[in-house]
Design a protein around this motif. Structure first.
Motif, PDB file in Angstrom:
ATOM      1  N   GLU A 164      18.517 -50.788  27.230  1.00 48.10           N
ATOM      2  CA  GLU A 164      18.224 -52.045  27.816  1.00 48.10           C
ATOM      3  C   GLU A 164      19.324 -52.250  28.820  1.00 48.10           C
ATOM      4  OE1 GLU A 164      18.014 -56.226  25.994  1.00 48.10           O
ATOM      5  OE2 GLU A 164      18.232 -54.853  24.625  1.00 48.10           O
ATOM      6  N   VAL A 165      20.562 -52.005  28.426  1.00 48.73           N
ATOM      7  CA  VAL A 165      21.561 -52.324  29.569  1.00 48.73           C
ATOM      8  C   VAL A 165      21.275 -51.552  30.810  1.00 48.73           C
ATOM      9  CG1 VAL A 165      24.209 -51.705  29.961  1.00 48.73           C
ATOM     10  CG2 VAL A 165      23.510 -52.828  27.537  1.00 48.73           C
ATOM     11  N   LEU A 166      20.954 -50.265  30.780  1.00 47.66           N
ATOM     12  CA  LEU A 166      20.841 -49.478  32.148  1.00 47.66           C
ATOM     13  C   LEU A 166      19.665 -50.221  32.660  1.00 47.66           C
ATOM     14  CD1 LEU A 166      21.377 -45.805  30.743  1.00 47.66           C
ATOM     15  CD2 LEU A 166      22.819 -47.381  31.926  1.00 47.66           C
TER      16      LEU A 166
ATOM     17  N   ASN B 198      18.351 -53.174  32.548  1.00 46.53           N
ATOM     18  CA  ASN B 198      18.643 -54.481  33.302  1.00 46.53           C
ATOM     19  C   ASN B 198      19.608 -54.377  34.240  1.00 46.53           C
ATOM     20  OD1 ASN B 198      17.075 -56.068  31.057  1.00 46.53           O
ATOM     21  ND2 ASN B 198      18.836 -56.386  29.679  1.00 46.53           N
ATOM     22  N   GLY B 199      20.435 -53.483  34.144  1.00 47.64           N
ATOM     23  CA  GLY B 199      21.513 -53.305  35.175  1.00 47.64           C
ATOM     24  C   GLY B 199      20.934 -53.017  36.683  1.00 47.64           C
ATOM     25  N   VAL B 200      19.872 -51.999  36.575  1.00 47.08           N
ATOM     26  CA  VAL B 200      19.293 -51.510  37.523  1.00 47.08           C
ATOM     27  C   VAL B 200      18.439 -52.497  38.215  1.00 47.08           C
ATOM     28  CG1 VAL B 200      17.212 -49.870  38.251  1.00 47.08           C
ATOM     29  CG2 VAL B 200      19.109 -48.986  36.892  1.00 47.08           C
TER      30      VAL B 200
ATOM     31  N   HIS C 114      18.814 -55.594  38.162  1.00 44.43           N
ATOM     32  CA  HIS C 114      19.834 -56.534  38.944  1.00 44.43           C
ATOM     33  C   HIS C 114      20.727 -56.018  39.688  1.00 44.43           C
ATOM     34  CE1 HIS C 114      18.544 -58.626  35.060  1.00 44.43           C
ATOM     35  NE2 HIS C 114      18.766 -59.823  35.884  1.00 44.43           N
ATOM     36  N   SER C 115      20.588 -54.857  40.186  1.00 42.90           N
ATOM     37  CA  SER C 115      21.578 -54.420  41.225  1.00 42.90           C
ATOM     38  C   SER C 115      20.693 -53.519  42.204  1.00 42.90           C
ATOM     39  CB  SER C 115      22.465 -53.466  40.542  1.00 42.90           C
ATOM     40  OG  SER C 115      23.077 -53.930  39.282  1.00 42.90           O
TER      41      SER C 115
ATOM     42  N   VAL D 168      25.817 -51.433  38.287  1.00 45.33           N
ATOM     43  CA  VAL D 168      24.770 -51.457  37.222  1.00 45.33           C
ATOM     44  C   VAL D 168      25.246 -51.719  35.980  1.00 45.33           C
ATOM     45  CG1 VAL D 168      22.983 -49.968  36.380  1.00 45.33           C
ATOM     46  CG2 VAL D 168      23.288 -50.135  38.808  1.00 45.33           C
TER      47      VAL D 168
ATOM     48  N   ASN E 252      26.532 -55.515  35.466  1.00 46.30           N
ATOM     49  CA  ASN E 252      25.361 -56.117  35.423  1.00 46.30           C
ATOM     50  C   ASN E 252      24.509 -56.052  34.112  1.00 46.30           C
ATOM     51  OD1 ASN E 252      26.206 -57.460  37.844  1.00 46.30           O
ATOM     52  ND2 ASN E 252      24.959 -56.263  39.023  1.00 46.30           N
ATOM     53  N   GLY E 253      24.248 -54.676  33.633  1.00 48.57           N
ATOM     54  CA  GLY E 253      23.695 -54.664  32.331  1.00 48.57           C
ATOM     55  C   GLY E 253      24.054 -55.177  31.373  1.00 48.57           C
TER      56      GLY E 253
ATOM     57  N   SER F 127      22.800 -58.004  28.675  1.00 52.58           N
ATOM     58  CA  SER F 127      22.267 -57.596  27.389  1.00 52.58           C
ATOM     59  C   SER F 127      23.374 -57.903  26.392  1.00 52.58           C
ATOM     60  CB  SER F 127      21.982 -56.068  27.839  1.00 52.58           C
ATOM     61  OG  SER F 127      21.269 -55.798  28.780  1.00 52.58           O
TER      62      SER F 127
END
Lengths: 248, 248
Positions: free
Chosen positions: A216-218, A220-222, A224-225, B217, B220-221, B225
């Motif tokens: 999920e972190v990865l 969401n990060g992708v 948002h970046s 990334v 931000n992730g 999260s």
DNA sequence: ACCTGAACACCGTTCAAGT
DNA sequence: ACCTGAACACCGTTCAAGT
């Protein structure tokens, strides 16, 4: 070994009534190597042991394989054939992406040492390509621009491989966080207040729960970046919202 | 070697006028091992070679070190002493976090093989702890809740270690994407349209640019999260905005 | 062309023996 | 207690020789 008794039949029958002697092909070598890797881990997959399993000498393998490294790459790609690529659109892209990554991890974790092997090998075989292709497709479906998607594939696969390597390293080496837990128990509140306060949190959670969170972190990060927007302002609202809005 | 000439002085002077013979201590062993690792890579740091550099036999080391694994852990922690932990608050938390991670990567990349070693070793030594402590502090400053921060430390360090391992593997093995580039050149548009269309993007960018993007990334992730809020609704707006608003 | 035995140059670890 | 030589059980790779 020295001299061989000429009266003893030279492996006319296999133990399981299979073909006469092992035919010794590239495929057979890779298969035996993968079997050894799955059973005995990375250390168990040596050229000498593969040769012994095929009832020949280590030098014989060099007719089919350049190198130990090449054999490792072949074994990795063979194993990656089992990664399930979600078809159709029964699930939303996010679910399919998560399930693809989960399948990849599960394959790498199934054979001890396979993940470590994947860390040191560029998966440029056909099955590795299948996975990259699917990742790119899913990211496009997610609305991620192409430059971002290309780098995201690298990031996702590297991270997921690292997770698998860490997990199977723990399993294989009977090293279930042993020293880390002991260290956490003795860490001084004075010198490391943050670690002390986070002791339980650092260990909390099942492997799967942590994995879900990490994916999920990865993602969401992708989302948002986006790279495409980085040249412009610090807050590329329009570009970003397009990707983010797609699934949130 | 067999018999030794009794008239030959037994290493009364070191080459550099240093102490008589190598004193053979845990510290000396670790230092020599790190030197070998830095010069010759992971393969160059064998117990036998460390012993030879100290002008003794391999068995002698077992008085100071249990194992090759233990030596590797000691070497890793020794190397981690060079990771620079940003002090004060000259930079905002995000800048300090990025610079800490960059320093960590640079240390791991400086000695070929050190990163691979870090992938297989739990950094539970004092210098590893310093880094974990600093990461937790910076994440707290970022407004990340403690459960999230604890897992984020794991995620960040694992990913950054994996990046370093990948980079130094390429450097060490003279393998600058060789097979991957060749593969990309020959990949068929029919079978792998996404890969074909992303060929240039997959290779684009300097290592540092990609690294910066990857760190962005991850941060931000993590900010998007939060674990604390996962029990509740799917869109934990309040909790999340608190963390996100802090720096964006 | 494929296969092989033997050798080469290495490993980590153990162990009995020395001091 | 510290140190050691020698041995044990392995490695990947090469090479001359066989078929």
């Amino acid at each position: 070994m020295g001299t061989r008794n000429p009266f003893e039949p030279r492996d006319v029958t296999s133990r399981r009534g299979g073909p006469v002697k092992a035919p010794l092909s590239r495929e057979a070598i890779v298969q035996v190597a993968l079997d050894l890797l799955t059973r005995d881990g990375l250390e168990g997959m040596s050229l000498r042991k593969v040769a012994a399993a095929l009832e020949t000498g280590p030098a014989s393998l060099y007719a089919y394989v350049d190198d130990l490294r090449e054999l490792q790459a072949l074994v990795l790609d063979r194993a990656l054939a089992d990664v399930a690529i979600p078809k159709g659109s029964a699930l939303a892209w996010r679910g399919r992406l998560a399930s693809l990554l989960a399948s990849y991890i599960s394959v790498l974790t199934r054979s001890p040492g396979l993940a470590q092997l994947a860390m040191n090998t560029i998966a440029a075989g056909p099955n590795g390509l299948r996975i990259i292709e699917a990742l790119l497709g899913l990211l496009e479906e997610a609305g991620v621009d192409r430059p971002t998607a290309a780098w995201a594939v690298d990031l996702l696969s590297l991270y997921v491989t690292a997770i698998a390597a860490e997990q199977s390293h723990r399993n294989e080496h009977g090293d279930p966080l042993g020293p880390f837990v002991r260290m956490l128990g003795t860490v001084s509140q004075r010198d490391f207040p943050q670690i002390h306060a986070s002791r339980e949190q650092l260990l909390a959670g099942e492997g799967l729960e942590r994995l879900d969170w990490a994916i999920e972190v990865l993602l969401n990060g992708v989302l948002h970046s986006p790279r495409a927007a980085r040249d412009g302002s610090e807050l590329p609202a329009k570009e970003r919202s397009r990707a983010v809005a797609k699934h949130r």
